[in-house]
Motif scaffolding. Structure first.
Motif, mmCIF file in Angstrom:
data_model
loop_
_atom_site.group_PDB
_atom_site.id
_atom_site.type_symbol
_atom_site.label_atom_id
_atom_site.label_comp_id
_atom_site.label_asym_id
_atom_site.label_seq_id
_atom_site.Cartn_x
_atom_site.Cartn_y
_atom_site.Cartn_z
ATOM 1 N N ARG A 280 -34.614 23.068 12.717
ATOM 2 C CA ARG A 280 -33.631 22.611 13.715
ATOM 3 C C ARG A 280 -32.661 21.612 13.103
ATOM 4 N N GLU A 281 -33.195 20.656 12.331
ATOM 5 C CA GLU A 281 -32.326 19.670 11.684
ATOM 6 C C GLU A 281 -31.382 20.330 10.685
ATOM 7 N N ASP A 282 -31.900 21.304 9.919
ATOM 8 C CA ASP A 282 -31.058 21.961 8.919
ATOM 9 C C ASP A 282 -29.985 22.825 9.567
ATOM 10 N N VAL A 283 -30.318 23.459 10.680
ATOM 11 C CA VAL A 283 -29.301 24.229 11.399
ATOM 12 C C VAL A 283 -28.197 23.306 11.896
ATOM 13 N N ALA A 284 -28.598 22.145 12.421
ATOM 14 C CA ALA A 284 -27.600 21.171 12.864
ATOM 15 C C ALA A 284 -26.751 20.689 11.687
ATOM 16 N N THR A 285 -27.390 20.528 10.510
ATOM 17 C CA THR A 285 -26.647 20.116 9.318
ATOM 18 C C THR A 285 -25.604 21.155 8.937
ATOM 19 N N LEU A 286 -26.000 22.435 8.937
ATOM 20 C CA LEU A 286 -25.056 23.502 8.585
ATOM 21 C C LEU A 286 -23.937 23.609 9.616
ATOM 22 N N LEU B 159 -35.626 39.822 26.288
ATOM 23 C CA LEU B 159 -34.975 39.922 24.979
ATOM 24 C C LEU B 159 -34.814 38.555 24.331
ATOM 25 N N ILE B 160 -34.407 37.575 25.120
ATOM 26 C CA ILE B 160 -34.215 36.226 24.580
ATOM 27 C C ILE B 160 -35.541 35.643 24.090
ATOM 28 N N LEU B 161 -36.600 35.810 24.866
ATOM 29 C CA LEU B 161 -37.888 35.226 24.510
ATOM 30 C C LEU B 161 -38.499 35.909 23.289
ATOM 31 N N ILE B 162 -38.424 37.240 23.238
ATOM 32 C CA ILE B 162 -38.967 37.943 22.074
ATOM 33 C C ILE B 162 -38.201 37.556 20.817
ATOM 34 N N SER B 163 -36.875 37.466 20.930
ATOM 35 C CA SER B 163 -36.074 37.063 19.776
ATOM 36 C C SER B 163 -36.446 35.652 19.327
ATOM 37 N N ALA B 164 -36.626 34.759 20.284
ATOM 38 C CA ALA B 164 -36.991 33.382 19.936
ATOM 39 C C ALA B 164 -38.350 33.327 19.234
ATOM 40 N N LEU B 165 -39.322 34.097 19.725
ATOM 41 C CA LEU B 165 -40.633 34.123 19.084
ATOM 42 C C LEU B 165 -40.559 34.708 17.683
ATOM 43 N N LEU C 174 -32.348 30.409 8.080
ATOM 44 C CA LEU C 174 -31.367 29.555 8.751
ATOM 45 C C LEU C 174 -30.248 30.384 9.372
ATOM 46 N N GLU C 175 -29.790 31.408 8.666
ATOM 47 C CA GLU C 175 -28.720 32.250 9.209
ATOM 48 C C GLU C 175 -29.193 33.031 10.423
ATOM 49 N N ASP C 176 -30.477 33.462 10.413
ATOM 50 C CA ASP C 176 -31.020 34.157 11.586
ATOM 51 C C ASP C 176 -31.028 33.234 12.802
ATOM 52 N N PHE C 177 -31.440 32.002 12.586
ATOM 53 C CA PHE C 177 -31.441 31.037 13.695
ATOM 54 C C PHE C 177 -30.026 30.783 14.187
ATOM 55 N N ARG C 178 -29.103 30.652 13.257
ATOM 56 C CA ARG C 178 -27.723 30.354 13.649
ATOM 57 C C ARG C 178 -27.074 31.556 14.334
ATOM 58 N N ALA C 179 -27.491 32.761 13.964
ATOM 59 C CA ALA C 179 -26.949 33.946 14.630
ATOM 60 C C ALA C 179 -27.319 33.965 16.106
ATOM 61 N N TYR C 180 -28.440 33.336 16.446
ATOM 62 C CA TYR C 180 -28.885 33.264 17.836
ATOM 63 C C TYR C 180 -27.946 32.424 18.685
ATOM 64 N N GLU C 181 -27.117 31.588 18.018
ATOM 65 C CA GLU C 181 -26.210 30.701 18.746
ATOM 66 C C GLU C 181 -25.111 31.452 19.482
ATOM 67 N N VAL C 182 -24.923 32.744 19.154
ATOM 68 C CA VAL C 182 -23.869 33.510 19.837
ATOM 69 C C VAL C 182 -24.166 33.652 21.324
ATOM 70 N N PHE C 183 -25.440 33.490 21.721
ATOM 71 C CA PHE C 183 -25.796 33.593 23.135
ATOM 72 C C PHE C 183 -25.332 32.370 23.933
ATOM 73 N N GLY C 184 -24.950 31.311 23.239
ATOM 74 C CA GLY C 184 -24.509 30.110 23.940
ATOM 75 C C GLY C 184 -25.450 28.948 23.699
ATOM 76 N N THR C 185 -24.950 27.763 23.942
ATOM 77 C CA THR C 185 -25.715 26.551 23.669
ATOM 78 C C THR C 185 -26.982 26.468 24.513
ATOM 79 N N SER C 186 -26.880 26.812 25.794
ATOM 80 C CA SER C 186 -28.049 26.693 26.684
ATOM 81 C C SER C 186 -29.148 27.665 26.273
ATOM 82 N N VAL C 187 -28.763 28.913 25.976
ATOM 83 C CA VAL C 187 -29.757 29.919 25.588
ATOM 84 C C VAL C 187 -30.357 29.577 24.232
ATOM 85 N N PHE C 188 -29.526 29.043 23.327
ATOM 86 C CA PHE C 188 -30.011 28.723 21.983
ATOM 87 C C PHE C 188 -31.124 27.683 22.031
#
Length: 436
Positions: free
Chosen positions: A66-72, A37-43, A235-249
Motif C-alpha cells: 500500500r505504501e509503495d503504491v502510494a509512492t508510485l 468481481l471486485i471482491l475476487i479481484s481484491a483477494l 505493484l502494477e496489478d494493484f495500481r490497475a485496480y485503481e481504474v474502478f475509482g478511489t472508493s472501490v480501490f
C-alpha cells in the motif's frame, strides 16, 4: 360485453408485475455481480503477494504494498506536475523573449527619434553645431546602454562647458536647452517605459531559466525493490485496480479475513438470485419483492454459516496454502463454490445444518420431533410396497400411511424409526423438517 376490458386490464396488470419482478432481479444481479468481481479481484491481488520469491517477499506485506503504491502514485503525479510546469515555463520564456525583443525595438525607436530631434534643432543653432554639440553615444563607459535622459543631460552639460569658452550667448544656450528638453520628452518617456519592461522581463526570464533547470533534473531513483520485475508487476496489478475509482480501490486494503467473509456472503446472494431466476423464468412462479429479499437474505446467511462449517472442518473441502505455513486457508474459488451452492440450495443446507446440530448436540432421552415423509412415497414405489403391507408391518393404519405419503400429515418419532428400520434406509432420506 363488459368482461373483455376487465380481462385485458388483468392481463396488463399481470404483465406489469412480471416486468417489475424481472427488473428487480436484474438490478440485484448487477449489484451482486459487481461486488463479486471486485471482491475476487481484491483477494487475487492479495494472494499475488504470496507468489513472490522468498528473497523478494521478505518484509513485503499488504501494508508495504500500500505504501509503495502510494509512492508510485505520488511520483507519477509529481512527474506530471513537473512536466506541465516545464511546458508552462517554456511558454513563459518564449513570451519573455518576445516581449524583450519588442522592448528593444521600442528603445531603438526612442533613441533614433531623440537623435533626429536633436539634429533638426541644431540646424537652427549653427553656432552650437560649430562647437561640436551633439547627442552623446548610446553606449556608456561600462558597455551598457545609456538612457535618452542621460544622453540629453550629457549633451547639455557639454554645451555649458563649451559655450563658456566659445563666446556663445547665454540666451542662445538657454533657448536651445528648453527646446531640446521639450522635443525629447516623448522619446524619454518611451525609452523609460520600454527599458523598464525589458528589465522586468529579463529578471523574470532569469528566474524562469533557473526553474527550468530544476524541473529538467531527474527525480531521485526509486529503492532497489521497485526495480525487481516480479515486485514491479505486483505493484502494477494493484495500481490497475485503481481504474474502478478511489472508493472501490479501498476494498483491496481490507483485511483478508473480511474479504473472505464478504465474498462468501455475496456468493450466497448470487446463488439465491440464480434460484429465484430459475423459478421465475423456467417454472413461471411469481415472486414478490419481499420474497426476493427474504430469499437473498437467507442465501447470504446460509453461505456465511456454511463457510464457517467448512473452516471448522465439518466439510472436508479445505485447501492448505504452503505460504500460510500450514494455516487453514481456502481459495476464492472454493469460497465462491460454497457460497453459491449454499445460496442456491438454502432449504437443503438449512436442513443439513439442523441435522448436523442435532447429531452434535443430541439428547438421548428426548423424543425426535415429527417430520415430513418427503421420500416415503418414492421409496415404497422403489421397493414395490403398498400402504396396506407397510401399515401391517409397522403397526400403523393405512390412512396414516396415505396421509404421510401425501404430505398432509407429519410422521411421529416412533413411526419414523419403524419406517426407516423396515425399509432399511437412512431416516434423512425419508424425512425432513422443512414443510413441503
Amino acid at each position: 360485453m363488459s368482461a373483455a376490458p376487465n380481462t385485458a386490464n388483468n392481463l396488463h396488470i399481470s404483465d406489469l408485475r412480471w416486468i417489475v419482478a424481472g427488473s428487480i432481479l436484474a438490478a440485484f444481479f448487477l449489484v451482486v455481480f459487481g461486488m463479486v468481481l471486485i471482491l475476487i479481484s481484491a483477494l487475487q491481488l492479495q494472494h499475488s503477494i504470496e507468489g513472490l520469491p522468498p528473497d523478494v517477499a521478505k518484509g513485503v506485506t499488504i501494508g508495504k504494498v500500500r505504501e509503495d503504491v502510494a509512492t508510485l502514485d505520488g511520483r507519477e503525479k509529481l512527474q506530471a506536475s513537473r512536466a506541465a510546469e516545464l511546458d508552462s515555463t517554456h511558454d513563459k520564456l518564449a513570451g519573455f523573449d518576445a516581449e524583450m525583443r519588442a522592448a528593444v525595438t521600442k528603445i531603438s525607436a526612442a533613441e533614433r527619434s531623440a537623435e533626429h530631434q536633436v539634429a533638426a534643432i541644431l540646424l537652427r543653432y549653427p553656432d552650437l553645431a560649430k562647437i561640436g554639440i551633439a547627442l552623446p553615444s548610446d553606449t556608456g563607459t561600462s558597455g551598457f546602454s545609456r538612457s535618452v535622459q542621460d544622453r540629453l543631460d550629457g549633451m547639455l552639460n557639454d554645451l555649458i562647458a563649451k559655450a563658456a569658452g566659445g563666446n556663445i550667448p547665454g540666451a542662445q544656450v538657454d533657448s536651445f536647452s528648453r527646446e531640446v528638453r521639450v522635443a525629447l520628452a516623448p522619446a524619454i518617456d518611451s525609452f523609460n517605459t520600454a527599458d523598464a519592461q525589458w528589465r522586468q522581463d529579463y529578471n523574470s526570464s532569469q528566474l524562469a531559466t533557473g526553474r527550468e533547470k530544476e524541473l529538467a533534473t531527474p527525480l531521485p531513483d526509486l529503492p532497489t525493490l521497485f526495480k525487481n520485475d516480479q515486485y514491479a508487476g505486483v505493484l502494477e496489478d494493484f495500481r490497475a485496480y485503481e481504474v474502478f475509482g478511489t472508493s472501490v480501490f479501498k476494498v483491496v486494503w481490507l483485511p483478508n479475513a473480511m474479504l473472505v467473509l464478504l465474498l462468501a456472503i455475496f456468493m450466497g446472494m448470487l446463488g439465491s438470485l440464480i434460484h429465484l431466476t430459475r423459478r421465475v423464468v423456467l417454472e413461471k412462479c411469481f415472486a414478490t419483492t419481499g420474497e426476493m429479499l427474504s430469499r437473498i437474505g437467507l442465501g447470504a446467511a446460509v453461505a456465511l454459516a456454511l463457510f464457517f462449517f467448512s473452516a471448522a472442518g465439518v466439510l472436508a473441502m479445505s485447501q492448505n496454502s504452503a505460504s500460510q505455513s500450514g494455516d487453514h486457508a481456502m481459495s476464492p474459488y472454493l469460497i465462491s463454490f460454497l457460497g453459491i451452492t449454499a445460496g442456491y440450495l438454502s432449504d437443503r443446507v438449512t436442513a443439513w445444518m439442523r441435522e448436523i446440530g442435532e447429531n452434535t448436540f443430541s439428547l438421548k432421552s428426548a423424543e425426535e420431533p415429527a417430520r415430513w415423509a418427503v421420500g416415503l412415497k418414492a421409496e415404497m414405489a422403489r421397493q414395490n410396497l403398498t400402504s396396506q403391507t407397510l401399515a401391517a408391518a409397522i403397526g400403523e393404519t393405512v390412512s396414516d400411511l396415505d396421509d404421510w405419503q401425501a404430505l398432509t400429515k407429519q410422521v411421529p418419532s416412533a413411526a419414523q424409526k419403524a419406517l426407516a428400520y423396515y425399509l432399511r434406509v437412512r431416516p434423512n432420506t425419508l424425512f425432513t423438517d422443512v414443510p413441503p
